[in-house]
Design a protein around this motif. Structure first.
Motif, PDB file in Angstrom:
ATOM      1  N   ILE A 196       0.834  -1.203   0.000  1.00 55.93           N
ATOM      2  CA  ILE A 196       0.000   0.000   0.000  1.00 55.93           C
ATOM      3  C   ILE A 196       0.872   1.258   0.000  1.00 55.93           C
ATOM      4  O   ILE A 196       0.561   2.256  -0.674  1.00 55.93           O
ATOM      5  CB  ILE A 196      -0.946  -0.003   1.215  1.00 55.93           C
ATOM      6  N   LEU A 344      -9.541   3.184   4.737  1.00 57.13           N
ATOM      7  CA  LEU A 344      -9.062   2.491   3.541  1.00 57.13           C
ATOM      8  C   LEU A 344      -9.941   1.279   3.232  1.00 57.13           C
ATOM      9  O   LEU A 344     -10.248   0.996   2.069  1.00 57.13           O
ATOM     10  CB  LEU A 344      -7.614   2.043   3.725  1.00 57.13           C
ATOM     11  N   GLU A 347     -13.454   2.451   1.927  1.00 57.41           N
ATOM     12  CA  GLU A 347     -13.400   2.981   0.564  1.00 57.41           C
ATOM     13  C   GLU A 347     -12.914   1.948  -0.460  1.00 57.41           C
ATOM     14  O   GLU A 347     -12.758   2.262  -1.642  1.00 57.41           O
ATOM     15  CB  GLU A 347     -12.495   4.211   0.514  1.00 57.41           C
ATOM     16  N   GLY A 348     -12.664   0.730  -0.009  1.00 53.46           N
ATOM     17  CA  GLY A 348     -12.278  -0.335  -0.930  1.00 53.46           C
ATOM     18  C   GLY A 348     -10.830  -0.295  -1.373  1.00 53.46           C
ATOM     19  O   GLY A 348     -10.450  -0.970  -2.332  1.00 53.46           O
ATOM     20  N   ARG A 349     -10.005   0.465  -0.676  1.00 52.58           N
ATOM     21  CA  ARG A 349      -8.597   0.564  -1.042  1.00 52.58           C
ATOM     22  C   ARG A 349      -7.722  -0.424  -0.276  1.00 52.58           C
ATOM     23  O   ARG A 349      -6.519  -0.550  -0.563  1.00 52.58           O
ATOM     24  CB  ARG A 349      -8.097   1.992  -0.843  1.00 52.58           C
ATOM     25  N   ALA A 350      -8.305  -1.106   0.693  1.00 51.58           N
ATOM     26  CA  ALA A 350      -7.589  -2.149   1.426  1.00 51.58           C
ATOM     27  C   ALA A 350      -8.593  -3.214   1.829  1.00 51.58           C
ATOM     28  O   ALA A 350      -9.730  -2.903   2.201  1.00 51.58           O
ATOM     29  CB  ALA A 350      -6.895  -1.581   2.662  1.00 51.58           C
ATOM     30  N   ASP A 351      -8.176  -4.447   1.741  1.00 51.92           N
ATOM     31  CA  ASP A 351      -8.995  -5.576   2.183  1.00 51.92           C
ATOM     32  C   ASP A 351      -8.072  -6.622   2.794  1.00 51.92           C
ATOM     33  O   ASP A 351      -7.620  -7.552   2.121  1.00 51.92           O
ATOM     34  CB  ASP A 351      -9.789  -6.178   1.022  1.00 51.92           C
TER      35      ASP A 351
END
Length: 386
Positions: A196, A344, A347-351
């Motif tokens: 990231i 994050l 907002e779908g920027r980390a999973d």
């Protein structure tokens, strides 16, 4: 209520304990929706700490607020929250400076408190049906209503922030290369955090192929199996020299590659508490930096030698000094990171949920502790649901 209670080395049981209640106006009590088994729990489970029987385990907790103390201002019944594993007051010198892992007020005589952990204060753990949360306004992180991202949000209690913390301790910058030793949950989260952050090259060292596969697939990391060859030489050969930064996500139960018995099973006889630190000293370039979130303890009843039993390790400090290296250590100050990491996820920027391998009912905890402790293939992160 039911809870996971430590009985002694390699023995936990689900048994009935007293329900928590409001003890201070700043408390809330939550109904646990998810808790997790942590690698740090295994240190107690294996008898590798001074833990006494009777501890209710569980420092990774989230749930729904059910009772609210009269002094609580920002939470109400029905709120969905996740808790840092740190118990912190919010107003001591360390808390005011963001060092919530080292709160000076919640655990007299010791800097830092936590749920369900030896020497970390009187706070019951959350591998249970309900949990008391002290200093709730400060410690709770609100989550969106419902059940979305449950498997990711629970990782905000510890391993996602702790992995991120490892890269912060190493001062990892975009475009830099990093070697991460350990592909357990924290190591995987450190590698994911490095991705990231924009690391140019990520190397992850372990001996468990299934974990290395996760690092390669989800973190864009180059897997390094230390059973195949010297991990330092493997990384230097691939990179062309020393990497910029290094992270120790293993801790004091590190396995020495030079003691290979030919058996894939985890063998405590192969432990060398200093081996990963010394490998990092070798593999990080001169003037580079190490981050050490991997747990080390001042007392280890099961240590391989008397020196290690006292928390004293044979570190190659001469080489460390010669190379002008820096090092950052210590447990994670979760509140320094969890709000941003939550956003994050939203907002779908980390999973980070890719690290979760099992979600089971609370009564399966003894079985899962045994499987996790045996480093069984495919058992990476176990979530418990009351």
């Amino acid at each position: 209520m039911d809870a996971v209670v430590y009985q002694g080395p390699h023995d936990v049981e689900v048994e009935s304990v007293d329900e928590p209640g409001i003890e201070h106006p700043n408390d809330v009590v939550i109904d646990i929706t998810t808790s997790a088994i942590c690698g740090s729990d295994l240190h107690m489970y294996e008898g590798r700490t001074d833990a006494d029987p009777g501890i209710v385990f569980g420092h990774e907790n989230m749930g729904i607020v059910d009772e609210v103390g009269d002094g609580v201002e920002t939470l109400e019944k029905g709120d969905r929250i996740v808790l840092p594993f740190n118990v912190a007051c919010g107003f001591c010198k360390n808390c005011e400076n963001g060092k919530t892992g080292f709160c000076l007020n919640v655990n007299p005589g010791f800097a830092g408190g936590a749920y369900g952990y030896v020497a970390m204060g009187p706070y019951k753990g959350g591998q249970a049906e309900r949990l008391r949360v002290p200093f709730a306004d400060f410690n709770a992180l609100k989550l969106p209503e419902g059940t979305e991202h449950e498997d990711s949000f629970i990782l905000l209690a510890d391993i996602f922030p702790t992995g991120w913390h490892g890269t912060e301790l190493a001062n990892l910058q975009p475009g830099e290369s990093v070697a991460i030793f350990g592909a357990g949950p924290v190591g995987l989260m450190a590698a994911y955090s490095a991705k990231i952050k924009g690391a140019s090259e990520i190397y992850v060292v372990d001996r468990v192929p299934s974990r290395l596969e996760l690092a390669e697939k989800h973190c864009d990391a180059m897997p390094i199996n230390f059973e195949d060859a010297d991990p330092v030489e493997q990384i230097k050969d691939a990179h062309g020299g020393g990497v910029d930064k290094g992270v120790d996500a293993v801790g004091y139960q590190a396995i020495d590659p030079d003691t290979d018995t030919g058996d894939d099973a985890y063998d405590p006889a192969r432990e060398n508490p200093a081996v990963v630190l010394n490998q990092l000293i070798q593999v990080v370039r001169p003037t580079g930096q190490l981050g050490v979130p991997g747990l080390y303890v001042p007392s280890d009843p099961g240590a391989p030698d008397e020196m290690a039993a006292q928390g004293r390790l044979g570190i190659d400090f001469g080489k460390f000094f010669e190379k002008g290296l820096k090092v950052g250590t210590g447990q994670c100050n979760v509140k320094s990171y969890n709000r941003q990491l939550r956003d994050l996820i939203i907002e779908g920027r980390a999973d980070p949920s890719f690290v979760v391998s099992h979600r089971v009912s609370l009564d399966k905890a003894p079985e899962m502790y045994e499987r996790f402790d045996n480093r069984e293939k495919g058992v990476t992160k176990v979530l418990l649901e009351p």
